[in-house]
Design a protein around this motif. Structure first.
Motif, PDB file in Angstrom:
ATOM      1  N   ASP A   1       0.838  -1.199   0.000  1.00 31.83           N
ATOM      2  CA  ASP A   1       0.000   0.000   0.000  1.00 31.83           C
ATOM      3  C   ASP A   1       0.878   1.256   0.000  1.00 31.83           C
ATOM      4  OD1 ASP A   1       0.769   0.567   2.676  1.00 31.83           O
ATOM      5  OD2 ASP A   1      -1.062  -0.275   3.526  1.00 31.83           O
TER       6      ASP A   1
ATOM      7  N   TRP B   1       0.539  -6.466   2.166  1.00 35.93           N
ATOM      8  CA  TRP B   1      -0.708  -7.188   2.393  1.00 35.93           C
ATOM      9  C   TRP B   1      -0.589  -8.554   1.732  1.00 35.93           C
ATOM     10  CZ3 TRP B   1      -4.797  -5.296   5.265  1.00 35.93           C
ATOM     11  CH2 TRP B   1      -4.706  -3.950   5.636  1.00 35.93           C
TER      12      TRP B   1
ATOM     13  N   CYS C   1      -2.628 -11.882   0.786  1.00 36.09           N
ATOM     14  CA  CYS C   1      -3.928 -12.526   0.611  1.00 36.09           C
ATOM     15  C   CYS C   1      -3.697 -14.025   0.713  1.00 36.09           C
ATOM     16  CB  CYS C   1      -4.515 -12.181  -0.747  1.00 36.09           C
ATOM     17  SG  CYS C   1      -4.685 -10.411  -1.019  1.00 36.09           S
TER      18      CYS C   1
ATOM     19  N   VAL D   1      -6.477 -12.421   5.439  1.00 32.81           N
ATOM     20  CA  VAL D   1      -5.505 -11.466   4.928  1.00 32.81           C
ATOM     21  C   VAL D   1      -4.588 -11.051   6.075  1.00 32.81           C
ATOM     22  CG1 VAL D   1      -6.986  -9.445   5.338  1.00 32.81           C
ATOM     23  CG2 VAL D   1      -5.234  -9.352   3.559  1.00 32.81           C
TER      24      VAL D   1
ATOM     25  N   CYS E   1      -1.419  -8.173   7.202  1.00 33.53           N
ATOM     26  CA  CYS E   1      -0.723  -6.925   6.900  1.00 33.53           C
ATOM     27  C   CYS E   1       0.570  -6.899   7.704  1.00 33.53           C
ATOM     28  CB  CYS E   1      -1.599  -5.733   7.256  1.00 33.53           C
ATOM     29  SG  CYS E   1      -0.808  -4.140   6.934  1.00 33.53           S
TER      30      CYS E   1
ATOM     31  N   VAL F   1      -6.168  -7.309  -2.548  1.00 37.10           N
ATOM     32  CA  VAL F   1      -6.308  -6.139  -1.684  1.00 37.10           C
ATOM     33  C   VAL F   1      -6.072  -4.920  -2.557  1.00 37.10           C
ATOM     34  CG1 VAL F   1      -5.276  -4.843   0.226  1.00 37.10           C
ATOM     35  CG2 VAL F   1      -5.603  -7.304   0.436  1.00 37.10           C
TER      36      VAL F   1
ATOM     37  N   ILE G   1      -8.856   0.544   2.416  1.00 37.41           N
ATOM     38  CA  ILE G   1      -8.437  -0.765   1.928  1.00 37.41           C
ATOM     39  C   ILE G   1      -9.676  -1.593   1.592  1.00 37.41           C
ATOM     40  CG2 ILE G   1      -7.262  -2.928   2.539  1.00 37.41           C
ATOM     41  CD1 ILE G   1      -5.306  -0.591   2.160  1.00 37.41           C
TER      42      ILE G   1
ATOM     43  N   ILE H   1     -10.803  -5.353   0.503  1.00 39.25           N
ATOM     44  CA  ILE H   1     -10.332  -6.734   0.523  1.00 39.25           C
ATOM     45  C   ILE H   1     -11.331  -7.594  -0.238  1.00 39.25           C
ATOM     46  CG2 ILE H   1      -9.683  -8.696   1.971  1.00 39.25           C
ATOM     47  CD1 ILE H   1      -9.197  -6.575   4.233  1.00 39.25           C
TER      48      ILE H   1
END
Length: 158
Positions: free
Chosen positions: A20, A26, A28, A33, A35, A58, A66, A68
């Motif tokens: 990000d 992030w 997946c 998920v 971070c 994401v 954010i 998802i």
């Protein structure tokens, strides 16, 4: 460095990785998920409010929220917390594989929150979220398939 469930990763089967604007990673996975920020792994799964189990994508929008994309819809994080102010666009019970904010539409829209978001789904076609309304594009509207997986932007931002 190797990150696994021992280090706090939601699951060892990772489907995609995204960075990000803050430099956070992030992950997946097949069970939520995760971070990775400032050396700390934080995970979210269905027991913690995530829509679904498997996370495909994401996406960070222009307002730093954010999105998802999971197998049971979209979980939306605003300021790091699950937001539920407009449940209509979370596409509950629809497997969402990818989310994309149209940069040209956002720049020409009215107001700072006038984005246009495209959502690929596994079986429910292409979805467009604009001005609070979801429009579906499926085989009934001429799409070749209702199974979409990814968006790619070309150099002209198409």
């Amino acid at each position: 460095m190797q990150l696994t469930i021992r280090e706090g990763l939601a699951d060892n089967l990772v489907t995609s990785i995204t960075r990000d604007s803050r430099g956070n990673l992030w992950f997946c996975t097949f069970d939520g998920v995760s971070c990775y920020a400032n050396g700390v792994m934080t995970s979210l799964n269905s027991r913690g409010g995530l829509l679904g189990k498997m996370v495909h994508n994401v996406y960070e929008d222009k307002q730093k929220n954010i999105w998802i994309a999971g197998d049971k819809g979209i979980t939306f994080l605003k300021e790091g917390k699950i937001a539920k102010e407009n449940i209509a666009y979370y596409l509950q019970d629809i497997p969402v594989t990818c989310i994309y904010e149209d940069p040209a539409a956002s720049e020409t829209g009215a107001g700072s929150n006038a984005g246009v978001f495209w959502m690929a789904t596994h079986g429910a076609g292409l979805k467009r979220f604009k001005n609070g309304v979801i429009t579906s594009f499926t085989t009934d509207e001429g799409m070749a398939t209702n199974f979409l997986y990814q968006f790619f932007e070309d150099p002209q931002e198409n």
